[in-house]
Design an enzyme around this catalytic site. Structure first.
Site, PDB file in Angstrom:
ATOM      1  N   ASP A 137       1.996  -0.968  12.283  1.00  0.00           N
ATOM      2  CA  ASP A 137       0.786  -1.230  11.858  1.00  0.00           C
ATOM      3  C   ASP A 137       0.491  -2.662  12.178  1.00  0.00           C
ATOM      4  OD1 ASP A 137       0.473   1.105  10.511  1.00  0.00           O
ATOM      5  OD2 ASP A 137       0.935   0.542   8.254  1.00  0.00           O
ATOM      6  N   GLN A 183       4.487   9.261   7.181  1.00  0.00           N
ATOM      7  CA  GLN A 183       3.572  10.305   6.444  1.00  0.00           C
ATOM      8  C   GLN A 183       3.895  11.410   6.627  1.00  0.00           C
ATOM      9  OE1 GLN A 183      -0.341   8.974   8.048  1.00  0.00           O
ATOM     10  NE2 GLN A 183      -0.301   7.305   6.869  1.00  0.00           N
ATOM     11  N   LYS A 202      -4.645   6.029  14.882  1.00  0.00           N
ATOM     12  CA  LYS A 202      -4.506   5.541  13.419  1.00  0.00           C
ATOM     13  C   LYS A 202      -5.988   5.558  12.922  1.00  0.00           C
ATOM     14  CE  LYS A 202      -0.231   4.619  12.907  1.00  0.00           C
ATOM     15  NZ  LYS A 202       0.360   5.077  12.037  1.00  0.00           N
ATOM     16  N   LYS A 209       0.841  -1.348   0.141  1.00  0.00           N
ATOM     17  CA  LYS A 209      -0.078   0.112   0.084  1.00  0.00           C
ATOM     18  C   LYS A 209       1.035   1.298  -0.005  1.00  0.00           C
ATOM     19  CE  LYS A 209      -3.094   0.752   3.486  1.00  0.00           C
ATOM     20  NZ  LYS A 209      -2.890   1.931   4.547  1.00  0.00           N
TER      21      LYS A 209
HETATM   22  C1  S3P Z   1       2.475   4.973   6.114  1.00  0.00           C
HETATM   23  C2  S3P Z   1       2.936   5.457   7.493  1.00  0.00           C
HETATM   24  C3  S3P Z   1       2.469   4.957   8.882  1.00  0.00           C
HETATM   25  C4  S3P Z   1       1.404   3.752   8.715  1.00  0.00           C
HETATM   26  C5  S3P Z   1       0.687   3.780   7.663  1.00  0.00           C
HETATM   27  C6  S3P Z   1       1.268   4.130   6.204  1.00  0.00           C
HETATM   28  C7  S3P Z   1       3.071   5.310   4.936  1.00  0.00           C
HETATM   29  O1  S3P Z   1       1.547   5.954   9.326  1.00  0.00           O
HETATM   30  O2  S3P Z   1       0.861   3.676   9.757  1.00  0.00           O
HETATM   31  O3  S3P Z   1      -0.405   2.661   7.436  1.00  0.00           O
HETATM   32  O4  S3P Z   1       2.689   4.854   3.898  1.00  0.00           O
HETATM   33  O5  S3P Z   1       3.964   6.413   5.129  1.00  0.00           O
HETATM   34  P1  S3P Z   1       2.524   7.127  10.198  1.00  0.00           P
HETATM   35  O6  S3P Z   1       3.212   7.812   9.270  1.00  0.00           O
HETATM   36  O7  S3P Z   1       1.345   7.881  10.629  1.00  0.00           O
HETATM   37  O8  S3P Z   1       3.227   6.458  11.345  1.00  0.00           O
END
Ligand code: S3P
Length: 447
Positions: A329, A180, A356, A27
């Protein structure tokens, strides 16, 4: 979305071994592949793209921003990027659905475009905190406004972004370990007038940095410091092609199922093995899980391989704080492993779980209590113990795909009957989850 219910029947027998070849694409990498390909000036083919609701929302948003994207039945996407300055304004709202990755990453990218955008999502997105991206992006010169929620101090979607081509680079120490947030800043920094330096207190997934390298961006990592120069244009990846490995976080549900059922052997093929994603393997091995990894040649920036797990008796551990951001996750499914292991598992420094798709600490506690387990909740985690008498249960996963899948795997692994509500959301990340259950002869129905 309606609340689809999965009724898991009592499992009196199961297969002894299986090879699962259909874990879908990653993803996080699928989102990033669409974003970078849209900024390229030639068509890019993305193979093993995750055609789940979250990633399709990202692709649709780029269509709204003027990019032609075609999707083939075999999960191949062709993105006809228009170069770094080719995106155009959408008069319509940009809808990310349930996807926190889309809203955070695109807020960074859209801050640097010379047009206005409004970005929003579903009820779960409307409760996801956005100050963590708004603060550093504002320091770079971005103009973003969002909503207040009663009794809360953060800022929430919908967000209105008045883009500008005049962002400056930033020197920023990240207060939360978040890929993120890091990626939102790096995407804005692509268009900034000066260089950007980010300092991560704890490492988070590094797919953005790896993909930037693939597209020729001058980005250097030195320990916990990331330094990036804004490029004048992007370089094309090898053969104008990006291959997305299969998603480790999706594989994790079957990795745990295989690890906790004595006598079961599961092999999961072509799984992404980026070390900032696959630390659950190390945690399960510390719990005595029998896991064998066969690396495979990968033509891209992301390592991949096959994972074989054979079920046995696991023993709980205190999960070290440093790995929390890189297994974040997988903590819901790790809590399932903990219930089937001997002793006590303690998880701390995991307060990020509260923001989350749902408050996952609360969700894990409810799930453990529903099946008759013992759990102690803390503000930043929980402790749980070996489950002595599993009982049939009902569980509402809310808007949270990973809580729904964890509850289903828990019912299968313990052999109890369960009704799990909220299973529609599984389509946000793992559209063929139920097909894989069927291929393993698991007895369940979906209503
Ligand atoms: C993700 C970062 C994570 C993860 C999310 C996907 C990403 O979140 O929990 O499912 O693709 O950058 P956070 O950056 O909030 O930790």
């Amino acid at each position: 979305m309606s609340k689809k219910i999965c009724k898991v029947a009592h499992q009196d027998q199961h297969v002894n071994s299986a090879t699962i070849t259909q874990i879908p694409g990653d993803k996080s990498i699928s989102h990033r592949a669409v974003i970078l390909a849209s900024l390229s000036d030639q068509p890019i083919t993305i193979t093993n793209f995750l055609a789940s609701e979250d990633c399709l929302n990202t692709a649709n948003i780029f269509r709204q921003l003027g990019i032609q994207i075609t999707q083939n039945a075999d999960n191949t996407l062709v993105v006809h990027g228009k170069g770094m300055h080719g995106l155009t304004e959408s008069r319509d709202l940009l809808d990310v659905g349930n996807s926190g990755t889309s809203i955070r990453l695109l807020t960074g990218l859209l801050s640097a475009q010379s047009f206005k955008s409004t970005i929003a999502g579903d009820d779960s997105i409307a409760r996801r905190p956005m100050k963590r991206v708004i603060d550093p992006l504002s320091q770079m010169g971005a103009k973003i406004t969002g909503q207040a929620l009663p009794g809360k101090t953060d800022t929430y979607p919908p967000l209105t972004i008045n883009g500008t081509s005049q962002l400056q680079g930033i020197h920023y120490t990240m207060p939360v370990a978040s890929a993120q947030v890091k990626s939102a800043i790096l995407l804005a920094a692509l268009f900034a007038t000066t260089a950007t330096t980010l300092i991560e207190k704890k490492p988070s997934r590094d797919h953005t940095e790896r993909m930037f390298e693939t597209f020729g961006v001058d980005i250097k990592r030195d320990g916990n410091v990331i330094h990036m120069m804004p490029p004048s244009q992007l370089k094309l990846p090898n053969h104008n092609h990006i291959h997305v490995p299969s998603d480790f976080s999706s594989a994790a549900f079957f990795l745990v199922l295989g690890a906790v059922i004595p006598g079961l052997t599961l092999t999961l093929t072509n799984i992404g093995l980026n070390p900032t994603r696959s630390a659950l393997i190390d945690v399960l091995r510390k719990m005595n899980a029998n896991i064998h990894v066969t690396p495979k040649l990968s033509d891209g920036a992301e390592p991949m391989g096959d994972i074989t797990v054979t079920g046995g008796i696991l023993t709980n551990i205190d999960v070290p704080s440093e790995v929390i951001p890189i297994i974040i996750d997988e903590i819901p499914i790790l809590s399932v492993a903990a219930l089937l292991a001997k002793g006590t598992m303690r998880i701390h420094n995991a307060e990020e779980l509260r923001v989350k798709e749902s408050d996952r600490i609360a969700g894990i506690v409810q799930l453990i209590q529903a099946i008759g387990g013992q759990v102690e909740e803390t503000p930043d985690g929980f402790s749980t113990h070996s489950l002595t008498t599993p009982q049939d249960f009902h569980y509402d996963a809310g808007h949270d795909h990973r809580m729904a899948m964890s509850a289903i795997i828990l019912a299968i692994a313990t052999g109890v009957k369960a009704e799990v509500k909220g299973c529609d959301y599984i389509a946000t990340s793992f559209p063929n989850f139920f097909d894989i259950l069927k291929s393993l002869d698991i007895r369940f129905s979906l209503e």
